[in-house]
Design a protein around this motif. Structure first.
Motif, mmCIF file in Angstrom:
data_model
loop_
_atom_site.group_PDB
_atom_site.id
_atom_site.type_symbol
_atom_site.label_atom_id
_atom_site.label_comp_id
_atom_site.label_asym_id
_atom_site.label_seq_id
_atom_site.Cartn_x
_atom_site.Cartn_y
_atom_site.Cartn_z
ATOM 1 N N TRP A 115 0.830 -1.192 0.000
ATOM 2 C CA TRP A 115 0.000 0.000 0.000
ATOM 3 C C TRP A 115 0.868 1.246 0.000
ATOM 4 O O TRP A 115 1.996 1.240 0.468
ATOM 5 C CB TRP A 115 -0.896 0.014 1.238
ATOM 6 C CG TRP A 115 -1.949 -1.041 1.228
ATOM 7 C CD1 TRP A 115 -3.200 -0.955 0.694
ATOM 8 C CD2 TRP A 115 -1.840 -2.364 1.779
ATOM 9 N NE1 TRP A 115 -3.876 -2.128 0.881
ATOM 10 C CE2 TRP A 115 -3.071 -3.018 1.539
ATOM 11 C CE3 TRP A 115 -0.826 -3.061 2.443
ATOM 12 C CZ2 TRP A 115 -3.312 -4.319 1.950
ATOM 13 C CZ3 TRP A 115 -1.063 -4.360 2.846
ATOM 14 C CH2 TRP A 115 -2.304 -4.982 2.603
ATOM 15 N N PHE A 116 0.309 2.320 -0.527
ATOM 16 C CA PHE A 116 0.975 3.614 -0.536
ATOM 17 C C PHE A 116 -0.094 4.696 -0.573
ATOM 18 O O PHE A 116 -1.279 4.405 -0.653
ATOM 19 C CB PHE A 116 1.955 3.725 -1.720
ATOM 20 C CG PHE A 116 1.328 3.526 -3.078
ATOM 21 C CD1 PHE A 116 0.955 4.614 -3.854
ATOM 22 C CD2 PHE A 116 1.125 2.249 -3.579
ATOM 23 C CE1 PHE A 116 0.393 4.434 -5.116
ATOM 24 C CE2 PHE A 116 0.569 2.055 -4.843
ATOM 25 C CZ PHE A 116 0.204 3.147 -5.608
ATOM 26 N N ARG A 117 0.319 5.940 -0.476
ATOM 27 C CA ARG A 117 -0.616 7.066 -0.460
ATOM 28 C C ARG A 117 -0.352 8.002 -1.638
ATOM 29 O O ARG A 117 0.785 8.165 -2.058
ATOM 30 C CB ARG A 117 -0.493 7.843 0.845
ATOM 31 C CG ARG A 117 -0.842 7.016 2.068
ATOM 32 C CD ARG A 117 -0.758 7.836 3.351
ATOM 33 N NE ARG A 117 -0.901 7.011 4.527
ATOM 34 C CZ ARG A 117 -2.067 6.594 5.019
ATOM 35 N NH1 ARG A 117 -3.183 6.967 4.440
ATOM 36 N NH2 ARG A 117 -2.114 5.832 6.088
ATOM 37 N N ASP A 118 -1.433 8.609 -2.134
ATOM 38 C CA ASP A 118 -1.275 9.652 -3.147
ATOM 39 C C ASP A 118 -0.921 10.953 -2.420
ATOM 40 O O ASP A 118 -0.885 10.981 -1.184
ATOM 41 C CB ASP A 118 -2.527 9.745 -4.040
ATOM 42 C CG ASP A 118 -3.731 10.391 -3.386
ATOM 43 O OD1 ASP A 118 -3.676 10.784 -2.190
ATOM 44 O OD2 ASP A 118 -4.761 10.504 -4.071
ATOM 45 N N PRO A 119 -0.638 12.048 -3.127
ATOM 46 C CA PRO A 119 -0.270 13.295 -2.453
ATOM 47 C C PRO A 119 -1.335 13.827 -1.495
ATOM 48 O O PRO A 119 -1.021 14.569 -0.571
ATOM 49 C CB PRO A 119 -0.048 14.279 -3.612
ATOM 50 C CG PRO A 119 0.310 13.428 -4.768
ATOM 51 C CD PRO A 119 -0.500 12.167 -4.590
ATOM 52 N N ALA A 120 -2.602 13.445 -1.688
ATOM 53 C CA ALA A 120 -3.682 13.890 -0.804
ATOM 54 C C ALA A 120 -3.858 12.955 0.392
ATOM 55 O O ALA A 120 -4.720 13.195 1.233
ATOM 56 C CB ALA A 120 -4.993 13.976 -1.586
ATOM 57 N N GLY A 121 -3.050 11.894 0.470
ATOM 58 C CA GLY A 121 -3.118 10.978 1.610
ATOM 59 C C GLY A 121 -4.048 9.795 1.409
ATOM 60 O O GLY A 121 -4.196 8.962 2.295
#
Length: 129
Positions: A115-121
């Protein structure tokens, strides 16, 4: 019953320019600007996702997009090389390795996934089924 002509998903971000750059340059998706300051992301399946700016955006704590890949290690290495952090969970009940990959296939519990996050979280994943 509702007879839908089409169905699409959407989610919010707090910075549409950062989202455009991330989804286009980092993930390599086909991103176009929409008529209302939104983004349209064309997915490989032919489906589309509506991304819209929201001033009081709160990041989704659930997985909003799952990117299915042939080689999860190569995909994670590529994401990490672009500055994307894939080690966002540290849970003894669902452990991940140093790359942030939960090796589900090796223990018979689903796909290998990170899993990872986009710039908006917002939470996203890359997985190999």
């Amino acid at each position: 019953m509702v007879t839908a002509r089409d169905i699409f998903s959407g989610f919010s971000v707090d910075d549409i320019d950062a989202a455009r750059d991330f989804y286009r340059a980092t993930l390599g998706l086909d991103v176009t600007d929409g008529p209302m300051g939104n983004l349209d992301i064309a997915l490989p399946s032919g489906a589309h996702v509506f991304v819209y700016p929201k001033p009081n955006h709160e990041p989704a704590s659930f997985t909003i997009l799952n990117l299915v890949v042939d080689d999860i290690d190569a995909a994670v290495d590529e994401l990490n090389g672009k500055g994307v952090v894939t080690k966002i969970y540290d849970d003894d009940a669902f452990p991940t390795d140093a790359k942030g990959i939960a090796r589900g296939k090796s223990v018979g519990q689903g796909p290998d996934i990170a899993w990872f996050r986009d710039p908006a979280g917002n939470v996203m994943s890359v997985l190999q089924d």
